[in-house]
Structure formats: C-alpha cells, structure tokens
Design a protein around this motif. Structure first.
Motif, mmCIF file in Angstrom:
data_model
loop_
_atom_site.group_PDB
_atom_site.id
_atom_site.type_symbol
_atom_site.label_atom_id
_atom_site.label_comp_id
_atom_site.label_asym_id
_atom_site.label_seq_id
_atom_site.Cartn_x
_atom_site.Cartn_y
_atom_site.Cartn_z
ATOM 1 N N VAL A 14 -6.391 2.989 12.984
ATOM 2 C CA VAL A 14 -5.428 3.537 12.027
ATOM 3 C C VAL A 14 -4.259 4.163 12.766
ATOM 4 C CG1 VAL A 14 -5.053 5.323 10.299
ATOM 5 C CG2 VAL A 14 -7.118 3.939 10.210
ATOM 6 N N ASP A 243 -12.960 10.928 -0.477
ATOM 7 C CA ASP A 243 -11.786 10.065 -0.246
ATOM 8 C C ASP A 243 -10.820 10.142 -1.428
ATOM 9 O OD1 ASP A 243 -12.982 9.284 2.016
ATOM 10 O OD2 ASP A 243 -13.367 7.208 1.426
ATOM 11 N N LEU A 246 -8.932 13.348 -1.622
ATOM 12 C CA LEU A 246 -7.826 13.414 -0.661
ATOM 13 C C LEU A 246 -6.612 12.675 -1.195
ATOM 14 C CD1 LEU A 246 -9.533 12.975 2.817
ATOM 15 C CD2 LEU A 246 -8.605 15.032 1.782
ATOM 16 N N GLY A 247 -6.842 11.554 -1.894
ATOM 17 C CA GLY A 247 -5.729 10.846 -2.507
ATOM 18 C C GLY A 247 -5.177 11.631 -3.692
ATOM 19 N N VAL A 250 -2.902 14.682 -3.055
ATOM 20 C CA VAL A 250 -1.497 14.377 -2.767
ATOM 21 C C VAL A 250 -0.667 14.493 -4.043
ATOM 22 C CG1 VAL A 250 0.085 12.566 -2.037
ATOM 23 C CG2 VAL A 250 -2.059 12.879 -0.832
ATOM 24 N N PHE A 265 2.733 15.871 3.270
ATOM 25 C CA PHE A 265 2.774 14.443 3.580
ATOM 26 C C PHE A 265 3.893 13.770 2.784
ATOM 27 C CE2 PHE A 265 -0.328 10.625 4.214
ATOM 28 C CZ PHE A 265 0.610 10.030 5.033
ATOM 29 N N VAL A 277 4.615 12.408 9.835
ATOM 30 C CA VAL A 277 3.862 11.420 9.067
ATOM 31 C C VAL A 277 2.659 10.931 9.867
ATOM 32 C CG1 VAL A 277 3.931 9.084 8.129
ATOM 33 C CG2 VAL A 277 5.800 10.650 7.683
ATOM 34 N N ALA A 281 -1.198 11.253 8.819
ATOM 35 C CA ALA A 281 -2.008 10.043 8.675
ATOM 36 C C ALA A 281 -3.261 10.143 9.532
ATOM 37 C CB ALA A 281 -1.186 8.814 9.056
ATOM 38 N N PHE A 284 -5.699 12.630 7.885
ATOM 39 C CA PHE A 284 -6.386 12.083 6.720
ATOM 40 C C PHE A 284 -7.387 11.009 7.139
ATOM 41 C CE2 PHE A 284 -2.882 13.841 4.098
ATOM 42 C CZ PHE A 284 -3.654 14.473 3.154
ATOM 43 N N ALA A 285 -6.977 10.137 8.077
ATOM 44 C CA ALA A 285 -7.874 9.065 8.514
ATOM 45 C C ALA A 285 -9.118 9.659 9.149
ATOM 46 C CB ALA A 285 -7.150 8.146 9.495
ATOM 47 N N THR A 288 -11.436 11.087 6.406
ATOM 48 C CA THR A 288 -12.159 10.070 5.630
ATOM 49 C C THR A 288 -13.259 9.431 6.455
ATOM 50 O OG1 THR A 288 -9.911 9.266 5.494
ATOM 51 C CG2 THR A 288 -11.366 8.679 3.739
ATOM 52 N N VAL A 289 -12.920 9.039 7.687
ATOM 53 C CA VAL A 289 -13.907 8.351 8.516
ATOM 54 C C VAL A 289 -15.084 9.279 8.808
ATOM 55 C CG1 VAL A 289 -14.286 7.326 10.771
ATOM 56 C CG2 VAL A 289 -12.247 6.746 9.495
ATOM 57 N N ALA B 113 -10.410 2.337 5.564
ATOM 58 C CA ALA B 113 -10.542 3.620 6.249
ATOM 59 C C ALA B 113 -9.682 4.704 5.618
ATOM 60 C CB ALA B 113 -10.193 3.472 7.722
ATOM 61 N N LEU B 114 -8.643 4.310 4.893
ATOM 62 C CA LEU B 114 -7.775 5.314 4.269
ATOM 63 C C LEU B 114 -7.752 5.122 2.757
ATOM 64 C CD1 LEU B 114 -4.501 5.570 6.350
ATOM 65 C CD2 LEU B 114 -6.065 7.404 5.820
ATOM 66 N N PRO B 115 -7.671 6.221 1.994
ATOM 67 C CA PRO B 115 -7.464 6.072 0.553
ATOM 68 C C PRO B 115 -6.157 5.323 0.279
ATOM 69 C CG PRO B 115 -8.044 8.320 1.088
ATOM 70 C CD PRO B 115 -7.849 7.611 2.386
ATOM 71 N N LEU B 117 -3.645 5.394 -1.795
ATOM 72 C CA LEU B 117 -2.370 6.069 -1.993
ATOM 73 C C LEU B 117 -1.767 6.489 -0.651
ATOM 74 C CD1 LEU B 117 -0.998 6.477 -4.587
ATOM 75 C CD2 LEU B 117 -1.942 8.761 -4.748
ATOM 76 N N LEU B 118 -2.623 6.868 0.303
ATOM 77 C CA LEU B 118 -2.129 7.331 1.599
ATOM 78 C C LEU B 118 -1.553 6.172 2.396
ATOM 79 C CD1 LEU B 118 -4.980 9.831 2.474
ATOM 80 C CD2 LEU B 118 -2.790 10.261 1.400
ATOM 81 N N LEU B 121 1.800 5.637 1.123
ATOM 82 C CA LEU B 121 2.713 6.675 1.620
ATOM 83 C C LEU B 121 3.210 6.342 3.022
ATOM 84 C CD1 LEU B 121 1.120 10.035 0.443
ATOM 85 C CD2 LEU B 121 3.456 9.309 0.089
ATOM 86 N N VAL B 122 2.269 5.923 3.889
ATOM 87 C CA VAL B 122 2.656 5.598 5.266
ATOM 88 C C VAL B 122 3.627 4.422 5.270
ATOM 89 C CG1 VAL B 122 1.820 4.739 7.469
ATOM 90 C CG2 VAL B 122 0.562 6.528 6.295
#
Lengths: 310, 269
Positions: A14, A243, A246-247, A250, A265, A277, A281, A284-285, A288-289, B113-115, B117-118, B121-122
């Motif tokens: 990521v 997860d 976390l979304g 935002v 963010f 950013v 990122a 957050f990554a 989640t992981v 690995a990421l939600p 929405l994120l 965003l990226v």
C-alpha cells in the motif's frame, strides 16, 4: 507467522502504491504548490528544495529511511511534521470510533443472540428489516436528516462539534451523540447478521442438542457451546466493522466538523498536501491490516478446528 | 407462504421507497428542465419556488428532480463494469494455470487492504478525480469479491462432468467453457449483484459528497447536500430534499433486494 509476513507485505504494498501514485502525478507536487502562475525557474527551485529532482527509487528509499526513525516527512502546507499533524487528530478519532464500537458490540451481540434464537419469528423479521434499512443509508445523508430532526426541529442536540476536539469531547457527551449514532447505524447490520446466523446455526446443531440431551440447562448450552462456535466468524466480521468505521469516520468527521484523522485526510486531499496524504494512508492501511491480522489470530484461537485461510 | 403473507408490507414499503427516487431520476430531468441561477440565494419556499432556492440561487425543486440521474447511471455503470471485467477474469482463472490464478487472487486480495472510501481519497489526492475515474475505481474495488464469487460458482461440482460431456459431444472447449460455465454462474452472480448494488451506491454517493467525483456545482443529490449543508438552518429544504431522496433510494434498493433474496432462499429449501 506466515500471516504476519503477509500483513507486513500488504502494508508495504500500500505504501509503495501510494508513493507511486503521487510520484506519477501529472505535473508534480512543485507545480501543484505554485499553481498555474509559477515561473519555470521557481518550479525548478522548489523541486530542488523538495528533493523532487532526485530519481524515484532514491526518494522512495529516503522516505522509508525516515519512516524507520518515525519521521513521516513534513506537511507541504503548514510546514509541520506530518507525524505531528496525525497525532493532533488521533485522539478525536479514537474517542469517536471507540464510543461507536462500545455501542455496536453489546448491541449487535444482544440483537444477534436474541433474533438468532428465534429465527423466523415476527420479532426476528421486524428487527432484521430495520437493521438492513439502516445499513443501506450513506452516513452523510442519515447524519443530515438526524441533524435536521434533532438540532433544527427539536433543538435537543448540537449540529456540529466545532471547536471541541480530542479527549475533551468526552466532557461534552451531547456533541458526541449524533456522530456516534450515525456510525453505529451504518456498521451495526453486518455484525448483527453474522452473530444471528452463527447463533442460529450453532443453536440447532447436533452438538447443541446432544448437550441438551445430557441434561445441561439451556443457559449453559448457550454460553458454553453456542456462543463460542458463533464467535469465530463474528470476530472476523468485527474486523470488517472496524474497517467500515474507519471509512465512516472520514465522512462523519467532515460532516460534524470534528478535527480528527478523517477530516485531516480529506483536507490534505483537498489541498493536495502529498506527504500528509501518504502519512494518513500509511496510518489507515496499517490499522486495517493489523485489525484483520488480530481477528484472524483470534478466530483461530476461538475455533481451533477451523483453519482460517491466510 | 407464511413468509410472503407477513413479508408483504415490508416488500411494499421497499418498492415505494425505491420507486419514488428511481422515477424521479428517470423522468425528473424531463419535467424540470435545466437549472438556472437567476433567483437570489437561499430563498425560503414561496410561490415562485415551491421548495425555495439553494446556495447558488437555483430552484431546489428543479435540482431535486434533476439530481438523481447522475447517481443512478454512475452506480449502474460501475456495477456493470465490475462484472464485465470480473466474470471473464474468473473464467480465465478456472481454465488457466494454478499458479497464475493464485497470483491473481493474491493481487486482488491486496486491494482489500484499505476501505474503499480511503482508496478513492488517495486517488483524488494524486489528481485522479472526475466521474470516469470514480466509476472505474469503484468497479475495480469490487473486483476481488466479484472474481471470487464467479470463480466459486464456476468450480461448483457438476461443472467438470458437464463440461467433459460437452467436449465429448464435439463442442469446442473454449466455447463449451464460456457457454456452460457462464450459464451456471449466472445465478450466484445475480444474487451478488443485488447486494453489491447497495455497496456501490453507498460508495458513489459518499465519494460525490466528499467532492471526489462530480464537480461542486453539478446537479446531483449528494453534491447538493454537500453544497448546501451550511445553509441547513436557513433553508433546510435545499439539504433535506436531496438527502431524503437519496436515503429513500438506498433504503428502497436494500429492502427490495433483501426481500427478493429471502424469497429465493425459501423456494430453494
């Protein structure tokens, strides 16, 4: 062990992906900062100052080197270290998500067990419909409707949390009510349904009726046999819930003007502050992981007979 | 039978919730015409403007009627695209080499690995925003699940034997694979599409609210909510009308799909 390796690789992947995406940006960061009016000399000077003239791999290595020392770089906008910016928002987001989780967990467990034991009853169907209904609605729309009702019409609760942040939020519970309710509504469904199905299946399974035939009281059957067997899948669903939170955070932070990780963010995205950013990122990554990793380990512990796919 | 007797009112409510915004999205723009900003900003409801005007002085009723088309078409496009890529990809992994299909699945899993929405965003942060990008990105985000489901259905017991029989009857192998397996995965994929519709709708609306897709003056329910939310206390209709239509659309889709799925389940067992 292998699972931890994969998790580390995922975070690494990521990070590199985010880095590559920002490096491949058409018209790089220097152009973004100076806008359309920067002269080519200005752009060249800024590129040199930001280290953008070095080749890509060496920039990536440098960034990783800084990362090893806990240095995430400097915000292009404020000039503050990115780590500091993130730490500012951390407390708010932690308060918000832990409050939401603190409501979701007991509520999902109670509703899930209650409806799972009476699967197909009118109560089950009614509760299920409500939960499914709540699941479908985007947080921002639900949040605004609630603000319209409780702040505008009834005047019971404040519409935003402007000016309050971090742990001081706990001193103003009224501010927290609407954001937490919105987060809970959205994330409640999946976990509740998972627990409901798990309980319903374990409840009617052969080992449960076997335990009952041995004269064990229903309470013991429920707590010793039904719940642990339903827990494995539920724990993994819990990771997906985190997860989702976390979304959701935002959107909710942006909506209620809460200065947390999520709104940080979004702001960084708006101003195209790339180091920030990247920091968010990565943050957050990693979260989640880690959460998914912990859930896999916990699920394996809870239900030893089942191999969980890595 | 018992289920349909009590499931009636809920299903009916779902159809009503779905029907109102969907009809608005389909024929609303024809009724409303283009939105113009000739009136003053944030007028309260009156004779000229039944629901008042918004931040930019546009008629809220016109905006509400015209704002559904974008979300419905973008959601449909993203969903369709994810199956157009995902299903052939899954069929290739079934027939292809073992290590290749495993590599593909691993790659797709890392997307999770990421939600969602994120990730959006990226992408937006690195200059990749706009409607086309949003549709493609959301479609790609659905790929891991779509490929897994299609693959699982294609590997179902029975596929192998039936395929062998077809090849022995002289059908060419690729033809047999695509026709027979394609047909057998249609059911699971249709069920998945129902549940996925809501997820895509949610991502699409949230992304537009955060300003990752459509421009901030576009006529779209989510964008209108974001544009006018500061005016909630002055001119609530500018926010509440699009928000209610959006909530109604999402809730309706979910109730109808949920009802259809549970009926399907009762028929089977």
């Amino acid at each position: 062990m292998r699972r931890i390796g994969i998790a580390l690789l995922q975070v690494l992947g990521v990070t590199v992906a985010v880095f590559a995406l920002s490096a491949l940006l058409p018209g790089d960061t220097a152009v973004v900062i100076l806008g359309r009016h920067g002269t080519s000399e200005q752009i060249a000077a800024l590129r040199e100052r930001l280290g953008l003239d070095e080749p890509l791999p060496s920039r990536l290595l440098e960034w990783f080197g800084g990362l090893a020392h806990g240095d995430l770089g400097t915000s292009l906008l404020t000039g503050k270290p990115v780590a500091e910016e993130i730490a500012d928002g951390l407390a708010t987001t932690v308060v918000l998500t832990s409050c939401a989780l603190g409501v979701i967990l007991p509520l999902a467990l109670a509703i899930g067990v209650l409806t799972g034991l009476r699967r197909g009853s009118p109560l089950d169907r009614a509760v299920n419909s409500v939960v499914v209904l709540l699941d479908s609605v985007p947080e921002f729309a639900l949040g605004l409707l609630l603000v319209g009702l409780f702040s505008l019409r009834l005047g019971w609760l404040p519409a935003t949390a402007a000016g309050i942040s971090g742990t001081s939020l706990l001193a103003y519970p009224a501010v927290l009510v609407l954001p937490v309710v919105v987060l809970v509504c959205k994330q409640l469904c999946a976990l509740t349904r998972q627990i409901r199905i798990g309980v319903a299946e374990a409840h009617t399974a052969e080992y449960a009726s076997h335990a009952r035939m041995h004269g064990l009281p229903e309470r013991v059957v429920l707590f010793r046999h039904v719940l642990p067997n339903a827990a494995g899948a539920a724990v993994q669903q819990l990771a997906r819930t985190v997860d989702g939170l976390l979304g959701g955070v935002v959107v909710v932070e942006a909506l209620f003007a809460l200065p947390g990780l999520g709104s940080g963010f979004v702001d960084a995205v708006r101003t195209r502050d790339l180091p920030t950013v990247q920091g968010y990122a990565l943050m957050f990554a990693a979260t989640t992981v880690t959460v998914n990793l912990l859930a896999d380990i916990a699920a394996r512990r809870l239900v030893p007979r089942r191999e969980v796919a890595p | 039978m018992k289920r349909s007797a009590t499931g009636g009112p809920i299903a009916a409510a779902g159809w009503v919730l779905l029907g109102v915004p969907l009809l608005t999205a389909l024929i609303g723009p024809l009724l409303a015409g283009p939105a113009s900003s000739d009136a003053g900003a944030l007028h309260s409801p009156g004779a000229d403007h039944p629901l008042g005007t918004d931040e930019l002085g546009r008629d809220v009723l016109t905006l509400a009627l015209g704002g559904g088309t974008s979300i419905v078409t973008m959601t449909g496009a993203a969903l369709l695209l994810s199956y157009l890529i995902g299903v052939p990809l899954a069929l290739l992994t079934v027939g292809g080499r073992q290590w290749a299909s495993r590599l593909l699945l691993r790659l797709l899993d890392s997307l999770l690995a990421l939600p969602g929405l994120l990730v959006l965003l990226v992408l937006a942060a690195t200059g990749r925003r706009g409607t086309g990008t949003l549709v493609i990105a959301i479609a790609v985000l659905q790929l891991p699940a779509v490929v897994r489901i299609a693959q699982g259905a294609a590997l179902a017991p029975g596929c192998g034997t039936a395929l062998e029989a077809m090849t022995m009857q002289g059908e060419s192998r690729p033809r047999a694979r695509f026709i027979y397996i394609g047909r057998s995965i249609l059911g699971p994929v249709a069920v998945d599409a129902g549940t996925r519709l809501n997820l895509v709708l949610y991502l699409m609306a949230s992304a537009n609210f955060l300003g990752l897709g459509l421009s901030s003056t576009a006529t779209d329910w989510a964008v209108l909510v974001e544009l006018n939310r500061d005016a909630l206390f002055v001119q609530p209709w500018a926010v509440l009308a699009p928000a209610m239509l959006l909530v109604s659309l999402c809730a309706g889709v979910n109730l109808v799909v949920d009802g259809a799925l549970s009926r399907r389940r009762t028929v089977r067992t």
